[in-house]
Design a protein around this motif. Structure first.
Motif, short mmCIF file in Angstrom:
data_model
loop_
_atom_site.label_atom_id
_atom_site.label_comp_id
_atom_site.label_asym_id
_atom_site.label_seq_id
_atom_site.Cartn_x
_atom_site.Cartn_y
_atom_site.Cartn_z
N GLU A 190 0.83 -1.21 0.00
CA GLU A 190 0.00 0.00 0.00
C GLU A 190 0.86 1.25 0.00
O GLU A 190 0.55 2.25 -0.68
CB GLU A 190 -0.94 0.00 1.20
CG GLU A 190 -2.03 -1.06 1.17
CD GLU A 190 -1.52 -2.43 1.58
OE1 GLU A 190 -0.33 -2.54 2.00
OE2 GLU A 190 -2.30 -3.40 1.49
N GLN A 191 1.95 1.25 0.77
CA GLN A 191 2.82 2.42 0.82
C GLN A 191 3.55 2.62 -0.50
O GLN A 191 3.70 3.76 -0.97
CB GLN A 191 3.81 2.26 1.97
CG GLN A 191 3.16 2.39 3.33
CD GLN A 191 3.98 1.80 4.46
OE1 GLN A 191 4.90 1.01 4.23
NE2 GLN A 191 3.65 2.17 5.69
N VAL A 192 4.00 1.54 -1.12
CA VAL A 192 4.63 1.64 -2.44
C VAL A 192 3.65 2.22 -3.45
O VAL A 192 3.99 3.09 -4.26
CB VAL A 192 5.16 0.27 -2.90
CG1 VAL A 192 5.63 0.34 -4.35
CG2 VAL A 192 6.28 -0.21 -2.00
N ALA A 193 2.39 1.74 -3.39
CA ALA A 193 1.37 2.23 -4.31
C ALA A 193 1.08 3.71 -4.06
O ALA A 193 0.86 4.48 -5.02
CB ALA A 193 0.09 1.41 -4.16
N MET A 194 1.08 4.13 -2.80
CA MET A 194 0.83 5.53 -2.48
C MET A 194 1.91 6.42 -3.07
O MET A 194 1.63 7.45 -3.70
CB MET A 194 0.76 5.73 -0.96
CG MET A 194 0.54 7.16 -0.52
SD MET A 194 0.55 7.35 1.28
CE MET A 194 -0.96 6.49 1.73
N GLY A 195 3.17 6.05 -2.88
CA GLY A 195 4.25 6.83 -3.46
C GLY A 195 4.19 6.86 -4.98
O GLY A 195 4.42 7.90 -5.60
N GLY A 196 3.84 5.73 -5.58
CA GLY A 196 3.72 5.68 -7.03
C GLY A 196 2.62 6.58 -7.55
O GLY A 196 2.77 7.23 -8.61
N ALA A 197 1.51 6.64 -6.82
CA ALA A 197 0.39 7.49 -7.24
C ALA A 197 0.79 8.97 -7.22
O ALA A 197 0.42 9.74 -8.10
CB ALA A 197 -0.81 7.24 -6.34
N LEU A 238 5.39 7.23 8.66
CA LEU A 238 6.01 6.52 7.55
C LEU A 238 5.22 6.75 6.26
O LEU A 238 5.81 7.01 5.20
CB LEU A 238 6.10 5.02 7.85
CG LEU A 238 6.63 4.13 6.73
CD1 LEU A 238 7.99 4.59 6.25
CD2 LEU A 238 6.69 2.67 7.20
N ASP A 239 3.91 6.69 6.34
CA ASP A 239 3.09 6.92 5.15
C ASP A 239 3.25 8.36 4.65
O ASP A 239 3.32 8.60 3.44
CB ASP A 239 1.62 6.64 5.48
CG ASP A 239 1.42 5.24 6.01
OD1 ASP A 239 1.29 4.31 5.20
OD2 ASP A 239 1.40 5.08 7.25
N LEU A 240 3.30 9.32 5.58
CA LEU A 240 3.48 10.71 5.19
C LEU A 240 4.87 10.92 4.58
O LEU A 240 5.03 11.69 3.62
CB LEU A 240 3.29 11.62 6.39
CG LEU A 240 3.28 13.13 6.11
CD1 LEU A 240 2.16 13.50 5.15
CD2 LEU A 240 3.14 13.92 7.41
N ALA A 241 5.88 10.23 5.12
CA ALA A 241 7.23 10.34 4.56
C ALA A 241 7.29 9.77 3.15
O ALA A 241 8.04 10.27 2.30
CB ALA A 241 8.23 9.60 5.46
N VAL A 242 6.50 8.74 2.86
CA VAL A 242 6.44 8.19 1.50
C VAL A 242 5.92 9.26 0.53
O VAL A 242 6.45 9.43 -0.57
CB VAL A 242 5.54 6.94 1.47
CG1 VAL A 242 5.22 6.53 0.03
CG2 VAL A 242 6.22 5.78 2.19
N VAL A 243 4.89 9.99 0.94
CA VAL A 243 4.36 11.08 0.11
C VAL A 243 5.41 12.18 -0.05
O VAL A 243 5.63 12.70 -1.15
CB VAL A 243 3.06 11.65 0.71
CG1 VAL A 243 2.57 12.84 -0.11
CG2 VAL A 243 1.98 10.57 0.77
N ALA A 244 6.08 12.55 1.05
CA ALA A 244 7.10 13.60 1.00
C ALA A 244 8.25 13.21 0.09
O ALA A 244 8.79 14.04 -0.65
CB ALA A 244 7.60 13.91 2.40
#
Length: 405
Positions: free
Chosen positions: A8-15, A70-76
């Motif tokens: 899910e985190q990989v997909a979030m960063g990819g999006a 961690l999820d917010l850092a993926v977006v950042a």
């Protein structure tokens, strides 16, 4: 420890990256750097609100996703990889700071409208020349039971809460809040100030007459910055569960800056590799020369190691691990060193074109150097690491101005 991002985190960063690829390529970033535009900043914030980037760590009752640092850092990291102008990252950081409040009513008033994109927030946590801890705060909070009932914060066609102003209004703030990114766009500022019981972060109406916001020129023009000073401004303190709330907030923002840096460094490396594969000398791609390969291999190993350490550090904050504080300094220190090495390599390996305004190398150089010093570089964090790892009194005194005591 075998630590990896979830699917899910990989997909979030990819999006996030796909969105930037479609709507904000490097050519548009370069245009923004030449002529910073409040319009593009507003466009990015609207998109961030629609795609839930602003509310990653906000609880569902506040309109957020209820996820972790961690999820917010993926977006950042994804935003940094696209060199997105700082406005959206600043808005994300402000939402994360407000999400640390334990007062549901306070979050309802301020956080929920920010997550929805109805209010714009910015942070002002450090004074000019000050250190990256409580010693660097130059704003003081005084008074008790003081309320300016006519300020409010403008949103849409009228002030929030019917012109009632800050709900508690128990403090007045005075002092220099330093340079704040995107402060000109903000409806509210989150300002660090000293109180009788220690440092705190206050919600401040940016439109109050006592708030002075003066634009300043920046080397990295992907951020629109301003110097903020306050005179007799009513403010509401964030409600925190622990006395070290200020340090907690600063460490979280340090992780987010490190994520932006890692993202920008990764893209700088990929652009440089593409150039080295295509550029030919003596009938060969210059990337095949052994000296260049060695340097690139070292940079790749450093970038990969720091990226993994970054994800672990954010995870450590989310899970309350004992090494979260130490790892925050370790990651920021090594990331700052990587920023200098990666930016220098990008310019050098592009040769003469790396020095031209038309090439994107200078954008990465400026962004990486800004991120390197934001919330402390290796010169700031290494003594902290030494103290934690070896013990107090085992390293020389900090000699740089504004260094840690």
């Amino acid at each position: 420890m075998d630590f990896r991002l979830s699917e899910e985190q990989v997909a979030m960063g990819g999006a996030v990256r796909r969105r930037l690829d479609r709507h904000l390529d490097l050519a548009r970033v370069a245009q923004y750097a030449d002529a910073p535009s409040a319009g593009l900043d507003a466009e990015l914030r609207r998109a961030a609100a629609e795609l839930d980037w602003l509310g990653v760590t906000a609880a569902p009752p506040d309109g957020g996703l209820g996820l972790g640092l961690l999820d917010l850092a993926v977006v950042a990291e994804a935003l940094g990889a696209g060199l997105a102008p700082a406005g959206v990252g600043t808005a994300m950081a402000a939402c994360d700071v407000l999400a640390t409040s334990i007062d549901p009513e306070q979050r309802r008033r301020w956080l929920a409208p920010m997550v929805a994109g109805e209010l714009v927030g910015a942070t002002a946590l450090r004074a000019p020349g000050g250190s990256w801890d409580r010693a660097g705060i130059a704003v003081t909070a005084t008074g008790d039971g003081l309320l300016d009932s006519g300020t409010g914060i403008a949103t849409g066609d009228g002030p929030l809460n019917g012109g009632a102003g800050i709900a508690t209004g128990e403090f007045l703030l005075d002092g220099d809040a330093g340079i704040s990114g995107q402060a000109e766009d903000a409806d509210l500022l989150l300002v660090a100030a000293t109180t009788a019981t220690g440092p705190a972060v206050f919600v401040v109406p940016a439109g109050h007459p006592g708030v002075s916001i003066r634009p300043v020129e920046t080397v990295d023009r992907t951020v629109r910055a301003a110097r903020v000073s306050l005179t007799g401004v009513p403010a509401e303190p964030l409600s925190w569960a622990h006395a070290d709330g200020f340090e907690h907030v600063v460490r979280r923002l340090t992780v987010l800056v490190s994520a932006d840096l890692v993202g920008a460094a990764g893209t700088a490396l990929r652009i440089t590799l593409d150039h080295l594969r295509a550029r030919r000398q003596f009938g060969r791609a210059i990337g095949s020369f052994q000296a260049i390969q060695h340097e690139l291999a070292e940079l790749y190993v450093a970038w990969t190691t720091i990226t993994q350490a970054l994800w672990y550090t954010a995870h450590a904050h989310d899970t309350g691990r004992d090494d979260a504080v130490l790892m925050t300094s370790v990651v920021k220190s090594r990331a700052a060193d990587l920023a200098r090495r990666m930016s220098a390599a990008m310019v050098q390996f592009h040769g003469a074109m790396g020095f031209t305004w038309e090439h994107s190398a200078h954008l990465f150089f400026k962004r990486l150097h800004r991120d390197a010093y934001d919330f402390g570089d290796d010169g700031w964090h290494d003594p902290i690491i030494a103290t934690a790892a070896i013990g107090p009194g085992t390293h020389p005194p900090q000699s740089l101005p504004g260094g840690p005591p």
